[in-house]
Design an enzyme around this catalytic site. Structure first.
Site, short mmCIF file in Angstrom:
data_model
loop_
_atom_site.label_atom_id
_atom_site.label_comp_id
_atom_site.label_asym_id
_atom_site.label_seq_id
_atom_site.Cartn_x
_atom_site.Cartn_y
_atom_site.Cartn_z
CB ILE A 129 -0.97 -0.03 1.21
CG1 ILE A 129 -1.96 -1.19 1.04
CG2 ILE A 129 -1.71 1.30 1.35
CD1 ILE A 129 -2.81 -1.49 2.27
CB SER A 185 -1.82 1.52 8.75
OG SER A 185 -1.24 0.26 8.81
CD GLU A 192 -11.08 0.37 13.07
OE1 GLU A 192 -10.41 1.34 12.69
OE2 GLU A 192 -11.37 -0.60 12.34
CG HIS A 242 -11.29 -0.08 8.65
ND1 HIS A 242 -10.66 -0.61 9.75
CD2 HIS A 242 -10.62 -0.59 7.58
CE1 HIS A 242 -9.68 -1.40 9.35
NE2 HIS A 242 -9.64 -1.40 8.03
CG PHE A 271 -11.85 -2.85 2.94
CD1 PHE A 271 -12.10 -2.07 4.04
CD2 PHE A 271 -12.86 -3.71 2.50
CE1 PHE A 271 -13.32 -2.14 4.72
CE2 PHE A 271 -14.08 -3.79 3.15
CZ PHE A 271 -14.31 -2.99 4.28
P1 NAD Z 1 2.70 -4.99 3.57
O1 NAD Z 1 3.02 -6.15 4.45
O2 NAD Z 1 2.81 -5.15 2.09
O3 NAD Z 1 3.61 -3.74 3.99
C1 NAD Z 1 3.85 -3.36 5.31
C2 NAD Z 1 5.24 -2.74 5.35
O4 NAD Z 1 5.43 -2.20 6.66
C3 NAD Z 1 6.37 -3.75 5.10
O5 NAD Z 1 7.22 -3.28 4.08
C4 NAD Z 1 7.08 -3.84 6.44
O6 NAD Z 1 8.50 -4.06 6.32
C5 NAD Z 1 6.80 -2.45 6.99
N1 NAD Z 1 7.00 -2.33 8.44
C6 NAD Z 1 6.96 -3.30 9.39
N2 NAD Z 1 7.28 -2.78 10.60
C7 NAD Z 1 7.50 -1.46 10.39
C8 NAD Z 1 7.87 -0.38 11.24
N3 NAD Z 1 8.10 -0.58 12.54
N4 NAD Z 1 8.01 0.85 10.69
C9 NAD Z 1 7.82 1.05 9.37
N5 NAD Z 1 7.49 0.06 8.52
C10 NAD Z 1 7.33 -1.17 9.03
O7 NAD Z 1 1.24 -4.54 4.00
P2 NAD Z 1 0.21 -3.65 3.14
O8 NAD Z 1 -0.62 -4.55 2.29
O9 NAD Z 1 0.94 -2.51 2.51
O10 NAD Z 1 -0.75 -3.12 4.31
C11 NAD Z 1 -0.26 -2.24 5.30
C12 NAD Z 1 -1.28 -2.14 6.40
O11 NAD Z 1 -2.45 -1.48 5.90
C13 NAD Z 1 -1.82 -3.49 6.92
O12 NAD Z 1 -0.98 -4.03 7.92
C14 NAD Z 1 -3.17 -3.12 7.45
O13 NAD Z 1 -3.04 -2.82 8.83
C15 NAD Z 1 -3.55 -1.85 6.69
N6 NAD Z 1 -4.72 -2.01 5.82
C16 NAD Z 1 -5.75 -1.14 5.93
C17 NAD Z 1 -6.85 -1.25 5.10
C18 NAD Z 1 -8.01 -0.28 5.16
O14 NAD Z 1 -9.10 -0.60 4.67
N7 NAD Z 1 -7.84 0.89 5.71
C19 NAD Z 1 -6.92 -2.30 4.18
C20 NAD Z 1 -5.83 -3.17 4.07
C21 NAD Z 1 -4.74 -3.03 4.91
#
Ligand code: NAD
Length: 328
Positions: free
Chosen positions: A154, A232, A262, A294, A297
């Site tokens: 993302i 996130s 939430e 939220h 997605f």
């Molecule tokens: P992803 O696993 O592809 O990417 C997450 C990244 O965060 C990775 O590159 C990881 O190395 C990095 N990371 C881990 N610990 C970290 C830290 N301490 N500081 C900085 N970076 C760190 O995941 P994604 O698909 O990009 O999704 C990210 C997040 O988005 C998910 O974990 C979820 O919580 C959230 N999300 C929200 C929605 C929504 O509807 N709002 C939908 C899907 C996902």
């Protein structure tokens, strides 16, 4: 195979019914999963859950008693599951690792643009016959510095869009991505990113290390008037510290698609109720705060992909005893 699907809304049924096409018996349950509702899984061997379902030790104990063998998450994040307890109960956990990350990336950018150009306020004004521009002054995205915390799927999508706008994009991630660097993202230590970005967008998972990553100290090093976006997980921001940052004018814009408390609010119609959450109510008092419930997605493409991957996890488990995308 019988599957108990918790936290089901009509839109979940629509996409899951299309993906499963009669292969499994899906028992749709409207209730959110918690220790009191876990018993509703009945004779299902597979339970399907969403982001605010509670999959803690008490729930897993009940599932073990009922004979549940697999939990399939309709989400990428799995912070709501006690994985150690699942391991002890011998229950496998699967998720949807990637489903149209662009859906969430684009929503983060929608929050940025809306806040910058005050679209939420302009919408209400124009409907009220007020065409004055006072208070609606924005800034050009072009030339601004955007800091992305977590450059996974993302975060990378946000980086691509912001680079297209002509922004300078900084990244912080314990595991930097060469694809991001090739795109033009410049990696910086977190403190540097926080101190130099005009816009900060959070895309790391919620883990013990990232809980309240954005606290009073982190907000203290940010540029005065910074725009902070979180699509996130809510608890990555200490919301009380964010309210203080807004009061002091340190945070100039706050865009949230997620909120740390939430579970008690989102995905439900509470319009006839008093919302008994003073911190949330305080957030809504600021005109430079934009909260969505939220919905990052929530696009046709993402919902289709979530349903299809969830059913693929179920199909594989029935066929081989293991889902496709085990949570590690
Ligand atoms: P992803 O696993 O592809 O990417 C997450 C990244 O965060 C990775 O590159 C990881 O190395 C990095 N990371 C881990 N610990 C970290 C830290 N301490 N500081 C900085 N970076 C760190 O995941 P994604 O698909 O990009 O999704 C990210 C997040 O988005 C998910 O974990 C979820 O919580 C959230 N999300 C929200 C929605 C929504 O509807 N709002 C939908 C899907 C996902």
């Amino acid at each position: 195979m019988n599957v108990a699907v918790f936290s089901t809304k009509p839109y979940d049924r629509r996409f899951l019914d299309a993906a499963v096409s009669g292969r499994h018996a899906l028992n749709y349950i409207e209730a959110r999963l918690d220790p009191k509702t876990a018993v509703l899984a009945g004779n299902a061997r597979i339970v399907c859950v969403f982001v605010n379902d509670v999959v803690n030790e008490a729930v897993l104990d009940e599932f073990e008693r009922l004979g549940v063998r697999l939990i399939v998450l309709r989400s990428a994040g799995f912070n709501n599951v006690d994985l150690a307890a699942a391991g002890r109960s011998g229950i496998q956990v699967a998720r949807v690792p990637a489903y149209s990350p662009e859906a969430v990336s684009e929503h983060a950018v929608a929050l940025m643009l809306s806040l910058d150009r005050h679209i939420h306020r302009a919408y209400a004004r124009v409907r009220d016959g007020n065409f004055a521009l006072d208070g609606l002054l924005g800034f050009n995205m072009h030339g601004r510095t955007v800091g992305i915390v977590g450059t996974g799927r993302i975060g990378q999508g946000v980086a691509r869009i912001m680079l297209g706008f002509g922004c300078k994009v900084l990244g912080y991630d314990p595991e930097p991505s060469s694809a991001c660097e090739e795109m033009g993202v410049v990696y910086r230590p977190l403190q540097d990113l926080l101190a130099t970005s005009d816009i900060i967008s959070l895309h790391c998972p919620l883990t013990p290390a990232t809980r309240h990553l954005i606290d009073a100290a982190a907000i203290g090093v940010m540029k005065r008037g910074v725009m902070l976006i979180n699509t996130s997980r809510g608890a990555i921001i200490d919301t009380k510290a964010a309210v203080a940052g807004l009061n002091e004018g340190r945070i100039g814009h706050l865009g949230l698609d997620v909120y740390e408390e939430e579970e008690e609010l989102f995905f439900e119609d509470k319009s006839d109720e008093v919302i008994r959450d003073d911190v949330f109510e305080r957030l809504l008092m600021f005109s430079n705060v934009l909260v969505t419930g939220h919905q990052g997605f929530f696009t046709v493409e993402a919902m289709t992909a979530i349903a299809e991957t969830t059913v693929a996890n179920i199909d594989a488990f029935v066929r081989t005893g293991r889902p496709v995308h085990m949570v590690v």
